[in-house]
Design a protein around this motif. Structure first.
Motif, PDB file in Angstrom:
ATOM      1  N   ILE A   6       0.873  -1.177   0.000  1.00 31.64           N
ATOM      2  CA  ILE A   6       0.000   0.000   0.000  1.00 31.64           C
ATOM      3  C   ILE A   6       0.908   1.224   0.000  1.00 31.64           C
ATOM      4  O   ILE A   6       1.744   1.373   0.899  1.00 31.64           O
ATOM      5  N   LYS A  29       3.854  -4.038   5.394  1.00 26.80           N
ATOM      6  CA  LYS A  29       3.228  -3.383   6.541  1.00 26.80           C
ATOM      7  C   LYS A  29       2.204  -2.357   6.065  1.00 26.80           C
ATOM      8  O   LYS A  29       2.400  -1.681   5.055  1.00 26.80           O
ATOM      9  N   ILE A  30       1.136  -2.233   6.824  1.00 33.85           N
ATOM     10  CA  ILE A  30       0.143  -1.188   6.554  1.00 33.85           C
ATOM     11  C   ILE A  30       0.783   0.151   6.929  1.00 33.85           C
ATOM     12  O   ILE A  30       1.268   0.312   8.051  1.00 33.85           O
ATOM     13  N   ALA A  45      -8.951  -3.876   4.776  1.00 30.17           N
ATOM     14  CA  ALA A  45      -7.804  -4.470   4.092  1.00 30.17           C
ATOM     15  C   ALA A  45      -7.720  -5.970   4.384  1.00 30.17           C
ATOM     16  O   ALA A  45      -6.646  -6.550   4.396  1.00 30.17           O
ATOM     17  N   LEU A  50      -1.053  -8.558   4.556  1.00 26.98           N
ATOM     18  CA  LEU A  50      -0.522  -7.354   5.182  1.00 26.98           C
ATOM     19  C   LEU A  50      -0.184  -7.629   6.640  1.00 26.98           C
ATOM     20  O   LEU A  50      -0.797  -8.495   7.276  1.00 26.98           O
ATOM     21  N   GLY A  52       1.014  -5.728  10.539  1.00 27.37           N
ATOM     22  CA  GLY A  52       1.008  -4.530  11.362  1.00 27.37           C
ATOM     23  C   GLY A  52       1.290  -4.930  12.795  1.00 27.37           C
ATOM     24  O   GLY A  52       0.847  -5.980  13.241  1.00 27.37           O
ATOM     25  N   PHE A  56       0.929  -0.023  14.541  1.00 23.26           N
ATOM     26  CA  PHE A  56      -0.359   0.090  13.839  1.00 23.26           C
ATOM     27  C   PHE A  56      -1.476   0.276  14.854  1.00 23.26           C
ATOM     28  O   PHE A  56      -2.321   1.143  14.724  1.00 23.26           O
ATOM     29  N   VAL A  72      -8.957  -5.917   9.168  1.00 26.66           N
ATOM     30  CA  VAL A  72      -7.653  -6.421   8.729  1.00 26.66           C
ATOM     31  C   VAL A  72      -7.599  -7.914   9.047  1.00 26.66           C
ATOM     32  O   VAL A  72      -8.482  -8.447   9.697  1.00 26.66           O
TER      33      VAL A  72
END
Length: 101
Positions: A6, A29-30, A45, A50, A52, A56, A72
Motif C-alpha cells: 500500500i 506493513k500497513i 484491508a 498485510l 502490522g 499500527f 484487517v
C-alpha cells in the motif's frame, strides 16, 4: 487484483473517507500514514498478506479515531479495534450485527 504494498502516499489523500482494499494480493506493513487521514471512516484491508504491529494499533486505535470500521487480517495485524476481530471500536457496523432485532 492489486499486488505489492500500500503506497504510503495514500496518507496524503486528506479528503479520503473510505479505503477498501479487501481481497487483493497486497503485502508488507500497513502504512502508519493512513492513520493521519482525519476524514477516513472505513478502512478494509482484509484478505491480503498485510502485517502490522503495535505501532499500527497505537496509530489507528489510540486515541480513538472517528473511524467507523477497521477490518484487517487479525492473525497478521495487531489491532485491538478491528471490526473483523470483534473488538471494541468497530462502532457502526457491529452495533447492528450484535443485537436481538
Amino acid at each position: 487484483y492489486f499486488t505489492g504494498v500500500i503506497p504510503h502516499e495514500f496518507g496524503m489523500l486528506s479528503t479520503l473517507t473510505q479505503l477498501d482494499l479487501d481481497d487483493n494480493r497486497l503485502t508488507g506493513k500497513i502504512p502508519l500514514q493512513l492513520a493521519n487521514l482525519t476524514n477516513l471512516k472505513v478502512f478494509d484491508a482484509h484478505f491480503n498478506n498485510l502485517t502490522g504491529d503495535t505501532d499500527f494499533d497505537s496509530a489507528f486505535c489510540y486515541p480513538k479515531k472517528e473511524i467507523d470500521w477497521i477490518s484487517v487480517d487479525c492473525s497478521q495485524v495487531t489491532c485491538s479495534c478491528c471490526g473483523r476481530c470483534n473488538n471494541r471500536c468497530s462502532r457502526s457496523r457491529n452495533k447492528l450485527q450484535n443485537n436481538s432485532i
